[in-house]
Enzyme design. Structure first.
Site, PDB file in Angstrom:
ATOM      1  N   TYR A  51       0.832  -1.196   0.000  1.00  0.00           N
ATOM      2  CA  TYR A  51       0.000   0.000   0.000  1.00  0.00           C
ATOM      3  C   TYR A  51       0.877   1.261   0.000  1.00  0.00           C
ATOM      4  O   TYR A  51       1.297   1.755   1.045  1.00  0.00           O
ATOM      5  CB  TYR A  51      -0.934   0.020   1.210  1.00  0.00           C
ATOM      6  CG  TYR A  51      -1.855  -1.185   1.318  1.00  0.00           C
ATOM      7  CD1 TYR A  51      -2.200  -1.944   0.201  1.00  0.00           C
ATOM      8  CD2 TYR A  51      -2.385  -1.555   2.548  1.00  0.00           C
ATOM      9  CE1 TYR A  51      -3.038  -3.041   0.307  1.00  0.00           C
ATOM     10  CE2 TYR A  51      -3.240  -2.652   2.661  1.00  0.00           C
ATOM     11  CZ  TYR A  51      -3.553  -3.392   1.542  1.00  0.00           C
ATOM     12  OH  TYR A  51      -4.394  -4.479   1.660  1.00  0.00           O
ATOM     13  N   HIS A 139       0.191 -12.161   0.479  1.00  0.00           N
ATOM     14  CA  HIS A 139      -0.529 -11.163  -0.315  1.00  0.00           C
ATOM     15  C   HIS A 139      -0.497 -11.447  -1.816  1.00  0.00           C
ATOM     16  O   HIS A 139       0.572 -11.677  -2.396  1.00  0.00           O
ATOM     17  CB  HIS A 139       0.109  -9.785  -0.056  1.00  0.00           C
ATOM     18  CG  HIS A 139      -0.804  -8.627  -0.270  1.00  0.00           C
ATOM     19  ND1 HIS A 139      -0.350  -7.321  -0.306  1.00  0.00           N
ATOM     20  CD2 HIS A 139      -2.150  -8.553  -0.463  1.00  0.00           C
ATOM     21  CE1 HIS A 139      -1.366  -6.508  -0.487  1.00  0.00           C
ATOM     22  NE2 HIS A 139      -2.470  -7.234  -0.595  1.00  0.00           N
TER      23      HIS A 139
END
Length: 336
Positions: A51, A139
């Protein structure tokens, strides 16, 4: 440990927007949003190196590192190592191209090996300013980032990240691990393995009012049978269910806009907010342990809490089913 036992409440805070997703957010606004979440009792926070190339972790850490570590649950992700080098090329994020173009300029190494997993965790701890993590998600080992090569990435994670995280859990370094993905197939594949065994998973965008049929077909029955629980990410489908214009991280297509219009009209008819319908739907499945909408403004935290606690009449869920706006197999809050 089950996620429901580990997580403090059913509403958490997703930090993807703090990585400057879609727009550049001022540092003071990001900090005020995290502080608002804390002040209003949110005690589960999810983040990731991806992010904004570490930006979300840094911003979250600025606040959480000042709080008593035993009072909150923290999860981050592995699969991306943030390098000290500056990225000079346009990064390839698969279907998510341009998502964090306003984030940090650092180069990102996409790797799920054992060594990269250790390095990823070390980097996260440093950016977050904490001494330990509670949950670690593997992820984005899925089609949306890797196309047909996703199986190779999955295998890299299976022999690398999965084993490292299983060891760290068994040693008590972390409390739980699982997958954090936007697709159901990698989780299904993991649940079919004899080992290692995940404790849960974070599924983003695939168990929402707008998109849940596929998850109900195979994944959620498998998870329920094995006692593996789910954190629901992206309950507002990238914002379209919360007054925004994005669906699946892109501008929403006409058919989605039309369906949201029908959902909103039904919510208006019953005098409820569409955010309440979205959150409470995502939490109604027995496998759901928590939901983690993202936010970039302090006011959004109060809205989410209000939506979670809003009384939604049984007639709304009945009409939702009758209008064929949800799958016949989707559990609803009043068992309609």
């Amino acid at each position: 440990m089950s996620l429901k036992d580990l997580l403090p409440g059913r509403l958490g805070f997703g930090t993807a927007p703090l990585g400057n997703m879609f727009r550049a957010i001022p540092d003071d606004e990001a900090r005020a949003t995290v502080e608002a979440a804390w002040d209003q009792g949110i005690r589960y926070y999810d983040t990731a190196p991806f992010y904004g190339a570490g930006l979300a972790e840094e911003r979250l850490g600025q606040v959480l590192s000042t709080k008593p570590r035993d009072e909150y649950v923290l999860s981050t992700k592995v699969g991306r190592v943030i390098l000290d080098e500056i990225e000079t090329d346009v990064p390839d994020f698969g279907e998510k191209g341009g998502l964090f173009e306003h984030g940090n300029p650092n180069k990102i190494l996409h790797e799920w090996t054992a060594d990269a997993t250790e390095r990823s965790i070390e980097g996260s701890l440093k950016r977050l300013g904490v001494d330990r993590l509670d949950i670690v998600w593997v992820h984005d080992i899925a089609q949306d980032f890797h196309g047909d090569a996703w199986i190779q990435k999955f295998e890299e994670a299976r022999t690398g990240a999965f084993r490292v995280l299983s060891r760290l859990r068994d040693e008590g370094v972390i409390k739980a691990w699982g997958l954090g993905v936007n697709k159901t197939e990698p989780i299904e594949l993991t649940l079919a393995l004899d080992e290692p065994r995940p404790d849960g998973f974070l599924l983003a965008g695939r168990y929402t009012l707008l998109d849940h049929e596929h998850a109900l077909q195979r994944l959620l029955p498998m998870a329920q049978e094995q006692g593996v629980e789910m954190v629901v990410g992206g309950p507002y489908s990238s914002g379209i269910l919360a007054g925004g214009s994005h669906f699946e991280y892109q501008q929403a297509p006409p058919e989605i806009i039309e369906k949201v219009s029908r959902l909103k009209a039904l919510a208006d008819k019953h005098g409820i907010g569409i955010k309440a319908a979205a959150l409470q739907f995502s939490l109604a499945h027995p496998v759901s342990a928590a939901v983690i909408p993202g936010a970039t403004r302090p006011s959004r935290i109060a809205e989410d809490l209000s939506a979670l606690n809003e009384t939604v009449p049984a007639a709304f869920w009945h009409d939702l089913r009758a209008a064929d706006l949800v799958s016949p197999g989707a559990p609803l809050p009043d068992a309609a």
